[in-house]
Design an enzyme around this catalytic site. Structure first.
Site, PDB file in Angstrom:
ATOM      1  N   GLN A  21     -24.396 -35.054  26.369  1.00  0.00           N
ATOM      2  CA  GLN A  21     -25.622 -35.839  26.575  1.00  0.00           C
ATOM      3  C   GLN A  21     -25.750 -36.484  27.951  1.00  0.00           C
ATOM      4  OE1 GLN A  21     -27.853 -39.771  24.725  1.00  0.00           O
ATOM      5  NE2 GLN A  21     -26.342 -38.792  23.443  1.00  0.00           N
ATOM      6  N   GLU A  46     -19.719 -41.736  24.105  1.00  0.00           N
ATOM      7  CA  GLU A  46     -20.543 -42.952  24.018  1.00  0.00           C
ATOM      8  C   GLU A  46     -19.782 -44.222  23.577  1.00  0.00           C
ATOM      9  OE1 GLU A  46     -24.267 -43.446  24.278  1.00  0.00           O
ATOM     10  OE2 GLU A  46     -23.404 -45.439  24.194  1.00  0.00           O
ATOM     11  N   ASP A  76     -24.236 -42.806  27.176  1.00  0.00           N
ATOM     12  CA  ASP A  76     -24.617 -41.414  27.425  1.00  0.00           C
ATOM     13  C   ASP A  76     -25.883 -41.299  28.283  1.00  0.00           C
ATOM     14  OD1 ASP A  76     -22.438 -40.445  26.109  1.00  0.00           O
ATOM     15  OD2 ASP A  76     -23.463 -40.040  24.237  1.00  0.00           O
ATOM     16  N   GLY A 134     -31.506 -64.838  26.968  1.00  0.00           N
ATOM     17  CA  GLY A 134     -31.831 -65.656  28.137  1.00  0.00           C
ATOM     18  C   GLY A 134     -32.045 -67.097  27.696  1.00  0.00           C
ATOM     19  N   GLY A 135     -32.872 -67.822  28.434  1.00  0.00           N
ATOM     20  CA  GLY A 135     -33.072 -69.234  28.127  1.00  0.00           C
ATOM     21  C   GLY A 135     -34.101 -69.499  27.040  1.00  0.00           C
TER      22      GLY A 135
HETATM   23  C1  LIG Z   1     -17.102 -34.853  26.972  1.00  0.00           C
HETATM   24  C2  LIG Z   1     -15.633 -34.581  27.110  1.00  0.00           C
HETATM   25  C3  LIG Z   1     -14.836 -35.662  26.359  1.00  0.00           C
HETATM   26  C4  LIG Z   1     -15.356 -33.214  26.500  1.00  0.00           C
HETATM   27  O1  LIG Z   1     -14.050 -32.834  26.830  1.00  0.00           O
HETATM   28  P1  LIG Z   1     -13.492 -31.364  26.534  1.00  0.00           P
HETATM   29  O2  LIG Z   1     -13.601 -31.114  25.096  1.00  0.00           O
HETATM   30  O3  LIG Z   1     -12.156 -31.258  27.159  1.00  0.00           O
HETATM   31  O4  LIG Z   1     -14.555 -30.366  27.199  1.00  0.00           O
HETATM   32  P2  LIG Z   1     -14.846 -30.014  28.710  1.00  0.00           P
HETATM   33  O5  LIG Z   1     -16.179 -29.366  28.680  1.00  0.00           O
HETATM   34  O6  LIG Z   1     -14.713 -31.159  29.620  1.00  0.00           O
HETATM   35  O7  LIG Z   1     -13.776 -28.931  29.123  1.00  0.00           O
HETATM   36  C5  LIG Z   1     -13.223 -27.970  28.279  1.00  0.00           C
HETATM   37  C6  LIG Z   1     -12.740 -26.778  29.044  1.00  0.00           C
HETATM   38  O8  LIG Z   1     -13.832 -25.897  29.204  1.00  0.00           O
HETATM   39  C7  LIG Z   1     -13.866 -25.426  30.530  1.00  0.00           C
HETATM   40  N1  LIG Z   1     -15.204 -25.018  30.860  1.00  0.00           N
HETATM   41  C8  LIG Z   1     -16.365 -25.650  30.663  1.00  0.00           C
HETATM   42  N2  LIG Z   1     -17.381 -24.905  31.097  1.00  0.00           N
HETATM   43  C9  LIG Z   1     -16.854 -23.770  31.592  1.00  0.00           C
HETATM   44  C10 LIG Z   1     -17.393 -22.597  32.191  1.00  0.00           C
HETATM   45  N3  LIG Z   1     -18.682 -22.403  32.341  1.00  0.00           N
HETATM   46  N4  LIG Z   1     -16.515 -21.641  32.586  1.00  0.00           N
HETATM   47  C11 LIG Z   1     -15.212 -21.771  32.429  1.00  0.00           C
HETATM   48  N5  LIG Z   1     -14.647 -22.853  31.865  1.00  0.00           N
HETATM   49  C12 LIG Z   1     -15.468 -23.844  31.457  1.00  0.00           C
HETATM   50  C13 LIG Z   1     -13.367 -26.589  31.347  1.00  0.00           C
HETATM   51  O9  LIG Z   1     -12.952 -26.194  32.620  1.00  0.00           O
HETATM   52  C14 LIG Z   1     -12.226 -27.071  30.470  1.00  0.00           C
HETATM   53  O10 LIG Z   1     -11.086 -26.269  30.690  1.00  0.00           O
HETATM   54  P3  LIG Z   1      -9.587 -26.906  30.750  1.00  0.00           P
HETATM   55  O11 LIG Z   1      -9.424 -27.658  29.462  1.00  0.00           O
HETATM   56  O12 LIG Z   1      -8.725 -25.714  30.900  1.00  0.00           O
HETATM   57  O13 LIG Z   1      -9.563 -27.839  31.932  1.00  0.00           O
HETATM   58  C15 LIG Z   1     -15.202 -34.558  28.615  1.00  0.00           C
HETATM   59  O14 LIG Z   1     -15.875 -33.507  29.218  1.00  0.00           O
HETATM   60  C16 LIG Z   1     -15.445 -35.844  29.383  1.00  0.00           C
HETATM   61  O15 LIG Z   1     -14.741 -36.841  29.215  1.00  0.00           O
HETATM   62  N6  LIG Z   1     -16.437 -35.817  30.278  1.00  0.00           N
HETATM   63  C17 LIG Z   1     -16.741 -36.917  31.175  1.00  0.00           C
HETATM   64  C18 LIG Z   1     -17.513 -38.006  30.477  1.00  0.00           C
HETATM   65  C19 LIG Z   1     -18.722 -37.505  29.773  1.00  0.00           C
HETATM   66  O16 LIG Z   1     -19.668 -37.064  30.393  1.00  0.00           O
HETATM   67  N7  LIG Z   1     -18.698 -37.567  28.442  1.00  0.00           N
HETATM   68  C20 LIG Z   1     -19.781 -37.040  27.635  1.00  0.00           C
HETATM   69  C21 LIG Z   1     -20.690 -38.080  27.270  1.00  0.00           C
HETATM   70  S1  LIG Z   1     -22.079 -37.409  26.431  1.00  0.00           S
END
Ligand SMILES: CC(C)(COP(=O)(O)OP(=O)(O)OC[C@H]1O[C@@H](n2cnc3c(N)ncnc32)[C@H](O)[C@@H]1OP(=O)(O)O)[C@@H](O)C(=O)NCCC(=O)NCCS
Length: 443
Positions: free
Chosen positions: A19, A142, A174, A253-254
């Site tokens: 998000q 979130e 988010d 607030g106040g």
């Molecule tokens: C949201 C979150 C918790 C999810 O974490 P996650 O489950 O590990 O998922 P991610 O999408 O970050 O990454 C998963 C893997 O997919 C890979 N990936 C994602 N898109 C890709 C693509 N197009 N091609 C190749 N690899 C891809 C990433 O490189 C990662 O690989 P790794 O684990 O080997 O490093 C994390 O991304 C995060 O903390 N993000 C920052 C804060 C944020 O925006 N949170 C979301 C709020 S809505």
């Protein structure tokens, strides 16, 4: 009015999901940028398959955050994927990502790398925490942002069984973070117009959330100076600890604000009357208070020293809550709003999601919008661009199918149909076929 999209001609490589990031790139798309969303082949943004209303269709979660973008399926871990992403970066204006901390470095597309590839490119990133934080390497969703930014500790009820840190229903961690990043990206675009160089915009969910808790830090400062907070229900008889307490329904607030239960309004309200409430504010000014007393029929307060000054009202707020509460009990939230608004009292009914979404006046082209996704999904409602511009009207189109624009985007990058076929066959843009399961040996 000339209808000019503010971000016309701006190309965005959108490496975000869930998000926070998509809410930012959604706004970039609605402001006229060409947003190319990178999605993992065969999988796509995790929200495509989260909380679906039909297991065969993309969820409202995905649809509401990705309208008017183009979807390119790309595995950025394959050599071809890296080459394609490099080409995209070389010609884009903004690159945005919100993968877990360290993931972009591992993929080989850190800010340093992208800046070298294209010094004009602005790089937007969302993480849970600022780089200075001891939590900087944590993944974040979130609630993590809300609990670590003092939002949850100050939200909810301050006594009884439900005296527990609570989350806001609004997406402070988010979508709010996405909007904060948007501000940074638009500032960086303006800066680039002058310097010719892109910059790195780092936005943490923590900082976006904390930014909305500024007045809670004001309260902490005041508490440390004088030991109490006059706007809180704990004042004057209750105890204050060493941190800002949960604030229930105070205005903050106040001015003196509270939520009052009303007579059921019928119609849209649920059977349990969960939202038969109204919010009423008594302002501090003498004239405003006089008008409020007239509206409520409480003119006796004007000469009563327990109520006729703002400070006295702070000390006697419980008596005020009780009397206004009794006054509201035989009126609907809409009647209360109508009566008091005539006297200039700040007042508003508590509205449910259903009530808001069925208010036809809000379908004004921006506030709430209906998007026609076509196919089995048809029309769905979403929240539009939250501000209006006098010389630009956004249009709201469907969200892309997974990889729906892959061929088109690769062709624009100069790849031939043969190359495009080979990217699909080698797992760069399409998932590789699952290898056949070995058959069990015959007995
Ligand atoms: C949201 C979150 C918790 C999810 O974490 P996650 O489950 O590990 O998922 P991610 O999408 O970050 O990454 C998963 C893997 O997919 C890979 N990936 C994602 N898109 C890709 C693509 N197009 N091609 C190749 N690899 C891809 C990433 O490189 C990662 O690989 P790794 O684990 O080997 O490093 C994390 O991304 C995060 O903390 N993000 C920052 C804060 C944020 O925006 N949170 C979301 C709020 S809505």
């Amino acid at each position: 009015m000339t209808n000019t999209a503010p971000l016309q001609g701006i190309k965005v490589v959108d490496f975000t999901e869930v998000q926070s990031g998509p809410s930012c790139t959604q706004m970039l798309a609605w402001l006229g940028a060409d947003v190319i969303k990178i999605e993992r082949p065969g999988v796509g943004d995790a929200t495509r398959k989260e909380l679906q209303f039909n297991p065969n269709l993309p969820s409202y979660y995905y649809l509401q955050l990705n309208s008017d973008k183009r979807s390119l399926t790309l595995d950025a871990k394959t050599p071809d994927g890296k080459e394609i992403l490099t080409k995209l970066i070389e010609e884009c204006d903004i690159f945005v990502e919100n993968l877990h901390p360290g993931a972009m470095d591992k993929l080989g597309f850190s800010w340093e790398v992208v800046h070298k590839l294209n010094p004009k490119c602005i790089y937007g990133t969302i993480k849970g925490f600022p780089l200075s934080s001891k939590y900087k390497d944590l993944k974040a969703y979130e609630p993590i942002a809300q609990v670590t930014a003092a939002a949850a500790s100050t939200t909810g009820w301050y006594s009884g069984d439900y005296n527990i840190p609570s989350q806001s229903g609004a997406a402070l961690g988010d979508s709010n973070t996405g909007m904060h990043l948007l501000i940074g990206l638009l500032a960086a675009l303006q800066q680039r117009n002058r310097t010719g160089e892109g910059s790195y915009v780092y936005q943490s969910m923590h900082n976006a959330c904390l930014n909305l808790c500024r007045i809670k830090t004001r309260d902490q400062l005041t508490l440390e100076k004088i030991g109490y907070l006059s706007q809180f229900p704990q004042y004057p008889d209750g105890k204050f600890g060493d941190c800002v307490p949960r604030s229930g329904n105070i205005e903050g607030g106040g001015v003196l604000g509270w939520t009052y239960k009303c007579k059921p309004a019928g119609g849209l309200d649920s059977a349990i009357d969960a939202n038969n409430y109204v919010y009423i504010i008594l302002q501090r000014g003498v004239k405003d208070f006089e008008l409020a007393c007239q509206g409520l029929g409480f003119e006796d307060w004007l000469t009563n020293p327990d109520f006729n000054t703002a400070d006295a009202r702070d000390r006697n707020k419980q008596k005020i809550y009780d009397r206004i509460g009794a006054w509201c009990a035989d009126k609907t939230k809409f009647e209360v709003t109508e009566i008091l608004s005539k006297y200039g009292v700040p007042v508003g009914p508590v509205l449910s999601t259903k009530e808001v979404m069925s208010d036809e006046s809000l379908y004004d082209g921006n506030t709430l919008v209906k998007i026609n996704q076509g196919g089995e999904i048809g029309e769905f409602v979403t929240v539009g661009c939250p501000f209006t511009l006098s010389n630009y009207q956004p249009t709201y189109g469907p969200a892309p199918e997974l990889g729906g624009n892959t061929t088109e985007v690769l062709t624009e990058l100069g790849y031939t149909p043969e190359q495009i076929k080979s990217f699909a066959a080698n797992g760069t843009t399409e998932p590789l076929p699952k290898t056949a399961q070995p058959t069990a040996p015959k007995a």
